[in-house]
Design a protein around this motif. Structure first.
Motif, PDB file in Angstrom:
ATOM      1  N   UNK A 253       0.849  -1.210   0.000  1.00 42.68           N
ATOM      2  CA  UNK A 253       0.000   0.000   0.000  1.00 42.68           C
ATOM      3  C   UNK A 253       0.883   1.259   0.000  1.00 42.68           C
ATOM      4  N   UNK A 254       1.961   1.214   0.767  1.00 44.30           N
ATOM      5  CA  UNK A 254       2.869   2.371   0.816  1.00 44.30           C
ATOM      6  C   UNK A 254       3.559   2.538  -0.549  1.00 44.30           C
ATOM      7  N   UNK A 255       3.941   1.412  -1.129  1.00 41.82           N
ATOM      8  CA  UNK A 255       4.570   1.492  -2.461  1.00 41.82           C
ATOM      9  C   UNK A 255       3.594   2.065  -3.493  1.00 41.82           C
ATOM     10  N   UNK A 256       2.343   1.628  -3.370  1.00 42.03           N
ATOM     11  CA  UNK A 256       1.316   2.087  -4.317  1.00 42.03           C
ATOM     12  C   UNK A 256       1.120   3.598  -4.206  1.00 42.03           C
ATOM     13  N   UNK A 257       1.104   4.094  -2.968  1.00 38.00           N
ATOM     14  CA  UNK A 257       0.977   5.550  -2.759  1.00 38.00           C
ATOM     15  C   UNK A 257       2.180   6.254  -3.379  1.00 38.00           C
ATOM     16  N   UNK A 258       3.361   5.703  -3.128  1.00 39.70           N
ATOM     17  CA  UNK A 258       4.573   6.342  -3.664  1.00 39.70           C
ATOM     18  C   UNK A 258       4.551   6.341  -5.198  1.00 39.70           C
ATOM     19  N   UNK A 259       4.199   5.166  -5.767  1.00 40.45           N
ATOM     20  CA  UNK A 259       4.203   5.079  -7.233  1.00 40.45           C
ATOM     21  C   UNK A 259       3.164   6.022  -7.845  1.00 40.45           C
ATOM     22  N   UNK A 260       2.050   6.179  -7.156  1.00 40.43           N
ATOM     23  CA  UNK A 260       1.009   7.095  -7.646  1.00 40.43           C
ATOM     24  C   UNK A 260       1.566   8.520  -7.731  1.00 40.43           C
ATOM     25  N   UNK A 261       2.188   8.984  -6.647  1.00 41.72           N
ATOM     26  CA  UNK A 261       2.710  10.366  -6.663  1.00 41.72           C
ATOM     27  C   UNK A 261       3.815  10.516  -7.712  1.00 41.72           C
ATOM     28  N   UNK A 262       4.660   9.497  -7.815  1.00 43.05           N
ATOM     29  CA  UNK A 262       5.733   9.586  -8.825  1.00 43.05           C
ATOM     30  C   UNK A 262       5.144   9.632 -10.229  1.00 43.05           C
ATOM     31  N   UNK A 263       4.069   8.853 -10.451  1.00 44.41           N
ATOM     32  CA  UNK A 263       3.476   8.807 -11.796  1.00 44.41           C
ATOM     33  C   UNK A 263       2.871  10.162 -12.187  1.00 44.41           C
ATOM     34  N   UNK A 264       2.546  10.962 -11.173  1.00 39.92           N
ATOM     35  CA  UNK A 264       2.004  12.303 -11.452  1.00 39.92           C
ATOM     36  C   UNK A 264       3.111  13.304 -11.765  1.00 39.92           C
ATOM     37  N   UNK A 265       4.341  12.894 -11.510  1.00 44.79           N
ATOM     38  CA  UNK A 265       5.461  13.816 -11.729  1.00 44.79           C
ATOM     39  C   UNK A 265       5.847  14.531 -10.444  1.00 44.79           C
ATOM     40  N   UNK A 266       5.275  14.099  -9.294  1.00 41.68           N
ATOM     41  CA  UNK A 266       5.659  14.693  -8.009  1.00 41.68           C
ATOM     42  C   UNK A 266       6.807  13.873  -7.429  1.00 41.68           C
ATOM     43  N   UNK A 267       7.825  14.548  -6.970  1.00 44.47           N
ATOM     44  CA  UNK A 267       8.939  13.777  -6.413  1.00 44.47           C
ATOM     45  C   UNK A 267       9.415  14.359  -5.088  1.00 44.47           C
ATOM     46  N   UNK A 268       8.977  15.590  -4.792  1.00 42.96           N
ATOM     47  CA  UNK A 268       9.517  16.273  -3.635  1.00 42.96           C
ATOM     48  C   UNK A 268       8.719  15.943  -2.371  1.00 42.96           C
ATOM     49  N   UNK A 269       8.737  14.670  -1.966  1.00 41.13           N
ATOM     50  CA  UNK A 269       7.986  14.290  -0.766  1.00 41.13           C
ATOM     51  C   UNK A 269       8.743  13.226   0.014  1.00 41.13           C
ATOM     52  N   UNK A 270       8.386  13.106   1.292  1.00 44.56           N
ATOM     53  CA  UNK A 270       8.984  12.034   2.093  1.00 44.56           C
ATOM     54  C   UNK A 270       7.864  11.119   2.585  1.00 44.56           C
ATOM     55  N   UNK A 271       8.227   9.885   2.897  1.00 43.59           N
ATOM     56  CA  UNK A 271       7.242   8.941   3.451  1.00 43.59           C
ATOM     57  C   UNK A 271       7.633   8.667   4.898  1.00 43.59           C
ATOM     58  N   UNK A 272       6.732   8.987   5.806  1.00 42.43           N
ATOM     59  CA  UNK A 272       7.015   8.805   7.225  1.00 42.43           C
ATOM     60  C   UNK A 272       6.161   7.657   7.753  1.00 42.43           C
ATOM     61  N   UNK A 273       6.769   6.812   8.547  1.00 48.70           N
ATOM     62  CA  UNK A 273       5.980   5.687   9.078  1.00 48.70           C
ATOM     63  C   UNK A 273       6.174   5.538  10.585  1.00 48.70           C
ATOM     64  N   UNK A 274       5.206   4.873  11.183  1.00 45.91           N
ATOM     65  CA  UNK A 274       5.276   4.580  12.615  1.00 45.91           C
ATOM     66  C   UNK A 274       4.377   3.374  12.875  1.00 45.91           C
ATOM     67  N   UNK A 275       4.509   2.780  14.036  1.00 47.12           N
ATOM     68  CA  UNK A 275       3.525   1.774  14.456  1.00 47.12           C
ATOM     69  C   UNK A 275       2.930   2.260  15.769  1.00 47.12           C
ATOM     70  N   UNK A 276       1.592   2.224  15.851  1.00 47.91           N
ATOM     71  CA  UNK A 276       0.968   2.682  17.110  1.00 47.91           C
ATOM     72  C   UNK A 276       0.379   1.500  17.889  1.00 47.91           C
ATOM     73  N   UNK A 277       0.870   0.283  17.557  1.00 51.91           N
ATOM     74  CA  UNK A 277       0.531  -0.879  18.371  1.00 51.91           C
ATOM     75  C   UNK A 277      -0.918  -1.326  18.240  1.00 51.91           C
ATOM     76  N   UNK A 278      -1.323  -2.153  19.170  1.00 56.76           N
ATOM     77  CA  UNK A 278      -2.672  -2.740  19.094  1.00 56.76           C
ATOM     78  C   UNK A 278      -3.380  -2.550  20.427  1.00 56.76           C
ATOM     79  N   UNK A 279      -4.553  -3.139  20.557  1.00 61.27           N
ATOM     80  CA  UNK A 279      -5.334  -2.923  21.778  1.00 61.27           C
ATOM     81  C   UNK A 279      -4.706  -3.582  22.990  1.00 61.27           C
TER      82      UNK A 279
END
Ligand code: HAM
Length: 421
Positions: free
Chosen positions: A144-170
């Motif tokens: 899903x993260x790759x898909x988001x990245x590929x989508x933005x790249x396909x639009x010609x946008x490149x000036x972005x960063x991808x930030x991730x975290x885990x907020x755990x479970x219940x």
């Protein structure tokens, strides 16, 4: 004076801007084809409880931003505040859990939030989102993260960063939240009024406050990554491992928590590098309890959404060239009522032959009609006057060169078709 204006925080999309919208939507559909996502459309309003249950009280969206109203039967409804809960509702309602899992769905959906309008922040905005339901595999988070990245790249946008975290479970988050509360309680008197209420109602959101004084307190706050249970830890490690395998650059952001409360484990955001206050380009994550919370069987899910307005803002800012909208091919100009009748017939048969034509209307001089044709950017003007009527011909003017010639009416379609690129 204008009597009525579009409501504050909403806007009209004028024809010249639709080229951007079309471009972005076409790229979105293309990316969904590549990753095997199917379209789903949901209503613009839902039972209000769908959102309060999914997004949860204590979030800005539910507490301050939802458009809630009663219909004439007294039912409490809400304009769509976001796209994920309605997709999950449809998944449960239509028994999509009976299909092979994960079920992959995408949507274009307007969303309504009563926010303070500013650049890139509206009260009605439009999301492109996609959700994969029924699978907990961390490989899907990475995809899903790759898909988001590929989508933005396909639009010609490149000036972005991808930030991730885990907020755990219940099982692991409550312990962490206790520590977080203890940390913030020490600074209670220095917190902004929003954070004072977050401390009591939704402590995770404390980490997301944009005020400098609260950010300082967040800096020394305990990091959730250190308090994840072993399954969440392993899941997060695997998400990172798969992202590395896929060559997706990402940054760990221990303070990334997202503004909706249904997330579990992976959360991520795509940030433009030059923000100037417009907010994130897109965000998403995993929500393994949401479908169950909405009355379905326990079903994991992961997804992403991005605002089309913010994408277009960034396309303009990064000066990305987009394809021009096609112009009509020909304009039919006429002089006199009999020529007008001939022109109407001709326009109809050109359109039946799939050629796009603008028919001159009103009682305008030939000169005015030619000026109008020029401003529309047509390639040809077909002129019908008394003489052409008499000998069943037309004058064909090629706008690019300013040249013109007379030809038999019966040849026009063929000639225009041949010149069509
Ligand atoms: P969200 O972060 O609330 O997430 O919204 C997604 C995106 O919509 C934002 O990143 C931003 O681009 C755009 N957006 C949000 N609010 C506004 C606004 N007021 N004006 C303009 N654009 C805006 C969600 O809605 C989740 N449903 C995303 C998701 C999908 N999570 C899992 N699957």
């Amino acid at each position: 004076m204008v009597l009525y204006k579009a409501p504050r925080g909403t806007f009209d999309i004028l024809p010249q801007d639709h080229a951007y919208w079309k471009f972005v939507k076409e790229k979105a559909v293309e990316i969904c084809r590549l990753y095997g996502y199917q379209p789903l459309s949901t209503p613009v309003f839902e039972d209000a409880r769908l959102f309060t249950r999914a997004i949860v009280q204590g979030t800005d969206i539910v507490d301050k931003e939802m458009y809630v109203f009663k219909d004439r039967s007294g039912q409490e409804l809400a304009l769509r505040a976001e796209g994920t809960a309605p997709v999950c509702r449809a998944y449960i309602e239509h028994g999509l859990f009976n299909l092979p899992q994960p079920v992959k769905l995408y949507y274009f959906a307007s969303a309504f939030r009563y926010e303070r309008p500013q650049a890139g922040r509206f009260r009605q905005h439009h999301q492109f989102g996609f959700e994969a339901l029924g699978e907990a595999d961390p490989a899907l988070d990475a995809e899903v993260i790759e898909m988001a990245q590929r989508f933005f790249l396909s639009l010609g946008l490149s000036d972005f960063s991808i930030q991730i975290n885990s907020i755990g479970c219940r099982s692991c988050r409550p312990g962490y939240l206790e520590l977080l509360k203890q940390h913030y309680a020490k600074y209670r008197n220095h917190l902004c009024s929003d954070c004072q209420s977050r401390l009591a109602r939704n402590p995770l959101r404390l980490l997301d406050c944009k005020r400098a004084s609260c950010q300082q307190i967040a800096q020394s706050a305990p990091q959730i990554a250190l308090y994840l249970c072993s399954q969440c830890q392993l899941h997060f490690q695997n998400v990172q491992r798969y992202l590395t395998v896929l060559n997706i650059p990402f940054e760990l952001n221990h303070r990334l928590v997202r503004g909706l409360d249904y997330y579990t484990r992976t959360v991520f955001e795509v940030e433009p590098r030059e923000t100037t206050g417009q907010g994130t380009l897109g965000g998403g994550g995993r929500y393994d309890n949401l479908i169950e919370d909405l009355g379905g069987k326990p079903t994991p899910g992961v997804g992403f959404a991005t605002g089309l307005e913010r994408i277009i803002l960034n396309l303009k800012k990064q000066e990305v060239k987009i394809p021009e909208s096609p112009k009509p091919m020909a304009f039919i100009a006429w002089v006199g009522e009999a020529a007008k009748i001939q022109g109407l017939r001709l326009a109809s048969s050109l359109r039946a032959a799939q050629l796009s034509v603008i028919m001159g209307t009103g009682d305008k001089s030939l000169k005015t009609q030619l000026r109008h044709a020029d401003s529309l950017g047509v390639s040809y003007v077909v002129i019908i006057g008394e003489k052409e009527l008499a000998d069943n011909s037309v004058v064909l003017r090629e706008m690019k060169y300013g040249t013109q010639k007379t030809l038999p009416l019966g040849q026009l379609i063929q000639i225009l078709k041949e010149s069509r690129i």
